[in-house]
Design a protein around this motif. Structure first.
Motif, mmCIF file in Angstrom:
data_model
loop_
_atom_site.group_PDB
_atom_site.id
_atom_site.type_symbol
_atom_site.label_atom_id
_atom_site.label_comp_id
_atom_site.label_asym_id
_atom_site.label_seq_id
_atom_site.Cartn_x
_atom_site.Cartn_y
_atom_site.Cartn_z
ATOM 1 N N GLY B 169 0.851 -1.186 0.000
ATOM 2 C CA GLY B 169 0.000 0.000 0.000
ATOM 3 C C GLY B 169 0.879 1.225 0.000
ATOM 4 O O GLY B 169 2.082 1.127 0.209
ATOM 5 N N PHE B 171 1.543 5.338 -1.830
ATOM 6 C CA PHE B 171 1.232 6.237 -2.929
ATOM 7 C C PHE B 171 2.509 6.810 -3.525
ATOM 8 O O PHE B 171 3.438 7.147 -2.802
ATOM 9 C CB PHE B 171 0.357 7.387 -2.414
ATOM 10 N N TYR B 263 -7.699 3.977 4.108
ATOM 11 C CA TYR B 263 -6.990 3.644 5.350
ATOM 12 C C TYR B 263 -6.274 2.302 5.218
ATOM 13 O O TYR B 263 -5.094 2.184 5.525
ATOM 14 C CB TYR B 263 -7.989 3.612 6.506
ATOM 15 N N VAL B 264 -7.004 1.305 4.723
ATOM 16 C CA VAL B 264 -6.435 -0.039 4.619
ATOM 17 C C VAL B 264 -5.220 -0.061 3.686
ATOM 18 O O VAL B 264 -4.237 -0.748 3.939
ATOM 19 C CB VAL B 264 -7.505 -1.048 4.135
ATOM 20 N N PHE B 265 -5.272 0.718 2.612
ATOM 21 C CA PHE B 265 -4.186 0.681 1.625
ATOM 22 C C PHE B 265 -3.239 1.868 1.710
ATOM 23 O O PHE B 265 -2.393 2.060 0.839
ATOM 24 C CB PHE B 265 -4.757 0.603 0.205
ATOM 25 N N ASN B 266 -3.406 2.685 2.762
ATOM 26 C CA ASN B 266 -2.506 3.813 2.925
ATOM 27 C C ASN B 266 -2.532 4.729 1.703
ATOM 28 O O ASN B 266 -1.504 5.250 1.291
ATOM 29 C CB ASN B 266 -1.078 3.302 3.148
ATOM 30 N N PRO B 268 -3.269 8.116 0.225
ATOM 31 C CA PRO B 268 -3.446 9.417 0.888
ATOM 32 C C PRO B 268 -4.459 10.334 0.203
ATOM 33 O O PRO B 268 -4.106 11.369 -0.339
ATOM 34 C CB PRO B 268 -2.044 10.020 0.852
ATOM 35 N N ARG B 276 -7.660 12.171 10.790
ATOM 36 C CA ARG B 276 -6.692 12.838 11.676
ATOM 37 C C ARG B 276 -7.281 14.114 12.253
ATOM 38 O O ARG B 276 -7.094 14.434 13.426
ATOM 39 C CB ARG B 276 -5.419 13.181 10.890
#
Lengths: 510, 318
Positions: B169, B171, B263-266, B268, B276
């Protein structure tokens, strides 16, 4: 000057990304280029040098900045911008600065920069983490460009360690408020907001051969399981906060290694402003009621140790085996204490924790079960973390579960946890009377003789066992997972584990 | 379709956006949690009240809530969404940086869902009761039942951790490394697409079956039109209308689904800063992002109505 809210991570940072060595390439190329890819658990909220914004920000801040001292791999203080320090005849602390230290803009580090940085931290409008301590510095004298003399209000035995905290850096005194210039072994060269932070080695750093890596790329993985997946799949070379449930898998993987330390701990806090927890006997009953092994097993998958006393690390001079088990699991004793306090049939109360962090919730559930066994019926309250913090500070609870780390491995670092005379905060019991504990902490802080300090802190532990400003539950491990080729990194002992980011200057591919 | 109707709809959209912004602003201020205290308490730090108060003053949080609200509205009128309380980063810039990534994820997911869901739906309808129809119906039931984060976690476990075929995960900007960018996009897009593909399959299948049973299809066949022509010209044109409607309605669900998938795969996109910001009670950031998502949702609805009218001449907006 006051550092404005706009951090270095804001628009002020021109990361010449295209010219940097960070263009994404296969892992082998990154490795050949000497760039360590590190899985960070949170994106630094900001990188202001003196404001506390957490351990992940601290890791980055420790590498781009420098202070007078830092911790070596054994957790002992070592000189950085200061080559030596001592107390003079009048009891003032004198720091001798090292020659040849320069900021990232090439300007030399001088006593004036040290004086200015301390003044900023202690300033009236300061929002610095160490503001309260630094306001104990009465006078800063500069006898020559390489010497700083600090005169304090009263004796301050632990002052040098203040400068090892990762919110206490020396910054070039003419820095633009939005771009503080430090003197660390790495320079900030780029960032992808919320995703990654990139550092490159600073070639004029004063320690020869340091840093050992050419650069570090911090990649943020907020989800612990994904962070672990990134390590296992080779997306990164090392990660922080290996999830407890994954530690065995990392240890078993022939390509990986795990570096573990027990540092942070879980504890119970009390609201001492009203019955029943204004009575130390009731708090002691709670201390004897819980079987800690279950917390270690359930919340931390066995990756921790029961904590049946004040959180003093085993193997340090302050540790005393008997005192360390002063709150041993003894339900009969707990019942007797309750009866003595007039609660023979127990009582109804509440236990505040948070559902946002599994370890807080799991710990709270186990404590709740064991309290029920001695007749204390505690209703669990599990709001989000922000609400938990807010209610803790305002004393809107009866009992609370907390997880924390001491400031450092000196027992004085436990002041933040034990000194209930300090202002209310979410991580300390609310208005609990513990005068002897507080007095012993103050005495230890003002004593320079090591043998005497050991005695004072044993006395402090005895007092705390009776006054119960908090109840220790369990030490928990903090683990860094890394590829076997990663060399030179050390997870610092005890409370300093979260300051281990400093060690990345020594880290390289073997 | 009149210009007046469009104008009315746009004004409605703006009014809705203002209502959303106000509700979010007030609700956030009502829940416990003080941004200054939270920021200074990161990682368990215990700030003293004087420091917290100093920061509250700096951030303007010590002013009465109505003054803060007025300030916020004035900013909104100027098109200024304010700046993050945590690092002073302009909210509009954060949205500008991350919204395209969320949209990219949604578009990629939608594209995959369309390419999988619609043709298989048509095929299943034409060969009704056949082996493909039965198996596909089973699979869609399964896909709809399994939550998106479970699918995501399983994909990471299988393709990244076990087989090490895909990155876990993250980007990379497309300008930096296009190949890696699409590699990272693949798994989250598939995770987003799974539910939508299942819905589109069912919808297409039902609408096609419905259209096939109509008289005009029989007439077309009787006139000797080729089966292909019958399907494309007569059946699909009529069958696609409800599919477009469903697609529009599903976009909202998709926006919600991206939060978990990102969220699961980061990945962004907008959801990380939103989470946050909620956790840190970063008021301007939360309001700004929710406002963006709401407006987006309203605009998608508007677009669906326009498409609807374009496909089906019987639909009139006036």
């Amino acid at each position: 000057m006051t550092i404005s809210r706009r951090s270095v991570l804001g628009a002020g940072l021109a990361g010449p990304l295209l010219a940097s060595p960070f263009l994404i390439r296969p892992a082998s190329a990154q490795r050949a280029a000497g760039i360590i890819r590190y899985g960070l658990s949170a994106f630094p909220p900001n990188l202001q040098p003196w404001v506390s914004t957490g351990a992940s920000a601290g890791t980055v801040k420790m590498l781009i900045n420098r202070s007078l001292v830092s911790y070596d791999s054994k957790g002992e203080l070592r000189g950085e911008l200061a080559e030596s320090w001592s107390r003079d005849a009048e009891g003032a602390w004198v720091f001798k600065l090292r020659k040849g230290c320069v900021f990232h803009n090439g300007e030399p580090v001088t006593a004036d920069d040290v004086k200015w940085s301390i003044e900023q931290i202690a300033g009236e409008k300061s929002t610095a983490y160490m503001r309260t301590q630094f306001q104990l510095i009465e006078k800063i004298e500069i006898s020559d460009p390489q010497t700083v003399r600090l005169v304090t209000k009263g004796p301050q035995a632990t002052l040098p360690s203040w400068f090892a905290n990762y919110n206490t850096f020396i910054i070039w005194r003419k820095s633009n408020p939005n771009e503080p210039i430090g003197a660390g072994p790495f320079r900030l060269v780029g960032q992808e907001r919320g995703t990654s932070v990139e550092l490159a080695a600073f070639d004029k750093f004063y320690k020869p051969g340091i840093p050992k890596a050419k650069g570090i790329k911090f990649i943020v993985y907020a989800d612990e399981n994904l962070r672990n997946a990134a390590l296992i799949s080779g997306d990164v070379d090392m990660i922080e906060y290996v999830p407890w449930q994954s530690m065995a898998a990392v240890e078993a993987d022939p390509r990986l290694k795990l570096d573990n330390q027990e540092g942070p701990f879980m504890d119970v806090l009390f609201n001492g402003s009203k019955p029943p927890f204004n009575d130390p006997r009731v708090r002691r009953a709670v201390a004897h009621a819980v079987k800690r092994e279950d917390i270690v097993k359930v919340a931390f998958f066995g990756r921790g140790k029961p904590l049946e006393g004040v959180p003093i690390v085993e193997g340090t001079p302050w540790y005393d085996k008997e005192l360390a088990h002063g709150w041993n699991y003894d339900p009969a004793k707990a019942k007797a204490l309750l009866t003595e306090a007039g609660h023979a049939n127990g009582f109804q109360t509440t236990l505040l924790a948070t559902a946002q962090f599994g370890m807080h919730k799991d710990t709270a559930e186990i404590v709740q079960q064991y309290l029920a066994a001695i007749g204390i019926q505690a209703e669990l309250q599990l709001p989000d973390w922000s609400t938990r913090v807010s209610r803790g500070t305002r004393g809107q609870y009866d009992m609370a579960i907390h997880g924390v780390s001491s400031d450092n491995n000196d027992p004085d670092g436990l002041t933040v946890v034990l000194d209930t005379s300090l202002s209310p905060t979410h991580g300390r019991s609310f208005k609990v009377e513990a005068p002897r504990t507080v007095a012993a902490l103050a005495k230890g802080r003002a004593e320079f003789d090591q043998a005497k300090r050991v005695e004072i802190y044993k006395e402090m532990q005895r007092a705390a066992l009776e006054e119960v400003p908090m109840v220790g539950l369990a030490w928990r491990q903090q683990g860094y997972g890394m590829d076997k080729s990663v060399q030179g990194f050390t997870n610092l002992p005890g409370a300093l584990s979260t300051s281990s980011g400093n060690q990345l200057e020594e880290t390289y591919f073997g | 379709m009149s210009a007046a109707w469009l104008g009315r709809r746009l004004i409605m959209t703006l009014a809705m956006a203002w209502v959303v912004a106000t509700i979010v602003f007030l609700a956030l201020h009502m829940v416990p949690g003080d941004p200054a205290e939270l920021l200074l308490s990161t990682s368990g730090a215990m700030p003293d009240p004087a420091t917290v108060q100093e920061l509250r003053e700096k951030l303007g949080l010590d002013r009465p809530i109505l003054v803060q609200y007025g300030h916020f509205l004035a900013g909104l009128a100027r098109g200024d969404l304010g700046a993050s309380l945590i690092d002073d980063y302009p909210v509009i810039q954060e949205i500008g940086l991350r919204l395209p990534r969320t949209l990219e994820l949604i578009l990629a997911g939608t594209l995959i869902a369309l390419l999988v869901g619609v043709p298989s739906g048509v095929y299943a309808a034409v060969h009704r009761g056949g082996a493909f129809d039965r198996v596909a119906s089973w699979i869609t039931a399964l896909l709809l039942a399994v939550p998106v984060f479970v699918v995501g976690t399983l994909l990471v476990l299988l393709l990244a951790q076990t087989l090490r075929l895909m990155p876990a995960g993250g980007f990379v900007p497309i300008t930096q490394d296009p190949a890696q960018h699409f590699k990272l996009l693949a798994l989250p897009a598939i995770a987003i697409a799974k539910g939508l593909a299942a819905v589109l399959f069912r919808m297409t299948r039902a609408a096609t079956l419905d259209a096939l049973a109509h008289d005009y299809v029989r007439t077309a066949r009787a006139k000797g039109a080729s089966p292909k022509r019958v399907l494309v010209v007569h059946v699909l044109r009529n069958a696609l209308n409800p599919v477009v409607t469903v697609l529009g309605l599903q976009m909202g669900t998709l926006l919600g689904g991206t939060v978990l998938v990102e969220y699961v795969f980061n990945w962004p996109g907008l959801s990380t800063p939103l989470l946050r910001a909620v956790e840190g009670r970063d008021y301007p950031m939360v309001v700004g992002i929710i406002l963006t998502i709401s407006v987006l949702f309203l605009l998608i609805n508007l677009l669906v109505e326009l498409l609807h009218a374009a496909i089906d001449p019987r639909v009139q907006h006036g």
